[in-house]
Scaffold this active site. Sequence first.
Site, PDB file in Angstrom:
ATOM      1  N   ASP A 107      -9.021  -6.388  -4.861  1.00 41.58           N
ATOM      2  CA  ASP A 107      -8.528  -5.266  -4.061  1.00 41.58           C
ATOM      3  C   ASP A 107      -9.426  -4.054  -4.321  1.00 41.58           C
ATOM      4  OD1 ASP A 107      -7.114  -3.027  -3.022  1.00 41.58           O
ATOM      5  OD2 ASP A 107      -5.209  -4.101  -3.236  1.00 41.58           O
TER       6      ASP A 107
ATOM      7  N   SER B 236       0.825  -1.192   0.000  1.00 45.49           N
ATOM      8  CA  SER B 236       0.000   0.000   0.000  1.00 45.49           C
ATOM      9  C   SER B 236       0.870   1.256   0.000  1.00 45.49           C
ATOM     10  CB  SER B 236      -0.952  -0.058   1.199  1.00 45.49           C
ATOM     11  OG  SER B 236      -2.035   0.818   1.041  1.00 45.49           O
TER      12      SER B 236
ATOM     13  N   HIS C 233      -7.325  -5.954  -0.186  1.00 44.31           N
ATOM     14  CA  HIS C 233      -6.224  -5.034   0.084  1.00 44.31           C
ATOM     15  C   HIS C 233      -5.474  -5.502   1.330  1.00 44.31           C
ATOM     16  CE1 HIS C 233      -4.102  -1.316  -0.500  1.00 44.31           C
ATOM     17  NE2 HIS C 233      -4.331  -0.922   0.741  1.00 44.31           N
TER      18      HIS C 233
END
Length: 403
Positions: free
Chosen positions: A132, A45, A166
Amino acid sequence: MAILIRARHLACILIGFLGTSAFAAVVALPKYNVSVNDVSVSGFSSGADMAVQMHFAYSKTVRKGAGVIAGGPYYCSQGNAAISIGPCMANTGSRNLPYLMSVVNTWSGNGYIDPTSNMAASKVYLLSGTIDSTVRQPVMDDLKTMYGSYLPAANIYYKNNLAAEHSVPTDFFGNGCAINGSPYVDNCNFDTAGEILKWMYGPLNPKNTGTLSGSFINFDQSVFWGNFNPNTYSMASSGYAYVPATCAAGQSCRLHVAFHGCLQSASVVGTAFYQNAGYNRWADTNNIIVLYPQTIVTANNPGGCWDWWGYEDVNFPAKSGGQMVAIKTMIDKIVSGNKAAPFTCSHWYASNVSHVSAGRAYIGADGQVYAKNSNQYLGYYMLMAYTDVRQTSAGYYAYGSCS
């Protein structure tokens, strides 16, 4: 990476501050027998974006390559939070890849970042989960395209068929693979950390699934800042590293820097990332030190993210970025334990005129003084302007003193 903090995220932060277990005493980051040729990075991320920034900006240092889990093209945000949330995460518009690549080429040519030619021999592992919902797959498609302009196609691996939300996918720890929530580590029966390390370093010994032989160290991050206050740029006062017993004993080792994501620092999720993302199992049996730098939650950075949109520093993607220089000097400290290392830390407190005269700094187009290679701002070109400057690797100078 999510910048908008929902109620459950705030609760997670509070729990993290109150419930994180006690750690060993903070120590100075040691030197180890690590070759300058064996340094790699990866991240998830915002940490993925940080890994990309380090790979592009400091390609002379990050020679082995980068692993990117749910990240975007270099300089995707263009220093704009709205662009970072929209096109660079939710895929709400074009990322204008031709423009981003023109910026990369310009900066590579003028020294704002290292020459991109250094990247040609490195390797890149990309992972984008098909479900995601935070960083959409087209964002990573553009990252693959960008990397394809600087690395041979054979050096890029793109895993884009795993039904993962995610998260950092593992094969032993975390939430269900369809969960997008703290600690953002999901058990997807897929060993992402292992695949990243094997792609960059080649065939490895089997991982250790039992008790690790090495140890975790809680190291002082403050010494890697010129003002000894990492909080200025949303970094914690200390970070973590996993050191295999062989590396602690002086054997030849490698270095991998793993960047956590937003809401994933130790202050928020405790040991979930730096002990359970999967890197240490492989590191233990393959002479790899894993460095886990840490951010903190601040008013400008409520998610404790790495700076990939300029929340603290206009130079965030460059060699002169505050967080970037800190990580670079951490790497320099670790590899300085190698007998073949061509440098050790040296420090001078002198006028900016003296720094320029000695070749430690240069006068920019604006008439101001900047540290050589890191490009950190030192102040006016005056005999009365005194500054601390340190050399942490060959030809590389930055603001501050030695740790």
